[in-house]
Design a protein around this motif. Structure first.
Motif, short mmCIF file in Angstrom:
data_model
loop_
_atom_site.label_atom_id
_atom_site.label_comp_id
_atom_site.label_asym_id
_atom_site.label_seq_id
_atom_site.Cartn_x
_atom_site.Cartn_y
_atom_site.Cartn_z
N MET A 33 0.86 -1.10 0.03
CA MET A 33 0.10 -0.08 -0.08
C MET A 33 0.84 1.27 0.04
O MET A 33 0.51 2.26 -0.75
N ASN A 34 1.86 1.10 0.86
CA ASN A 34 2.86 2.39 0.62
C ASN A 34 3.53 2.77 -0.74
O ASN A 34 3.55 4.01 -0.99
N GLU A 35 3.74 1.63 -1.33
CA GLU A 35 4.38 1.86 -2.77
C GLU A 35 3.22 2.34 -3.69
O GLU A 35 3.76 3.31 -4.25
N LEU A 36 2.25 2.07 -3.41
CA LEU A 36 1.09 2.85 -4.52
C LEU A 36 0.99 4.24 -3.98
O LEU A 36 0.83 5.05 -5.03
N ILE A 94 3.22 6.24 -2.88
CA ILE A 94 4.56 6.96 -3.18
C ILE A 94 4.45 6.95 -4.84
O ILE A 94 4.89 7.97 -5.33
N TYR A 95 3.93 5.92 -5.37
CA TYR A 95 4.01 6.12 -6.80
C TYR A 95 2.88 7.13 -7.35
O TYR A 95 3.22 7.77 -8.39
N ALA A 96 1.70 7.35 -6.66
CA ALA A 96 0.78 8.16 -6.78
C ALA A 96 1.42 9.55 -6.79
O ALA A 96 1.17 10.51 -7.63
N VAL A 97 1.91 10.01 -5.73
CA VAL A 97 2.78 11.40 -5.35
C VAL A 97 3.77 11.48 -6.52
O VAL A 97 3.86 12.86 -7.10
N VAL A 98 4.66 10.74 -6.96
CA VAL A 98 5.53 10.75 -7.82
C VAL A 98 4.87 11.01 -9.24
O VAL A 98 5.45 12.00 -9.85
N PHE A 99 3.83 10.26 -9.57
CA PHE A 99 3.13 10.58 -10.84
C PHE A 99 2.60 11.90 -10.87
O PHE A 99 2.57 12.67 -11.76
#
Length: 62
Positions: A1-4, A6-11
């Motif tokens: 869940m944390n990866e998701l 992080i990816y959303a913020v980076v995106f």
């Protein structure tokens, strides 16, 4: 869940970066008061740090 998250913020940051760089690129390209070299310099700066150089560009035009 944390990866998701992080990816959303980076995106979101990447999309914001691209949109602001594109806006600055169009604005500089339409500015007839700049030479070709100045336009290219501002466009290159827009690709690196568009937020910072957008305000620098606006300050130089004021």
């Amino acid at each position: 869940m944390n990866e998701l998250i992080i990816y959303a913020v980076v995106f979101a940051a990447l999309i914001g970066h691209c949109l602001l760089a594109g806006k600055m690129y169009r604005t500089v390209h339409q500015d007839s008061g700049l030479t070709l070299r100045e336009k290219n310099d501002w466009k290159l700066k827009a690709l690196i740090f568009p937020g910072y150089f957008w305000f620098q560009y606006k300050k130089s035009k004021a």
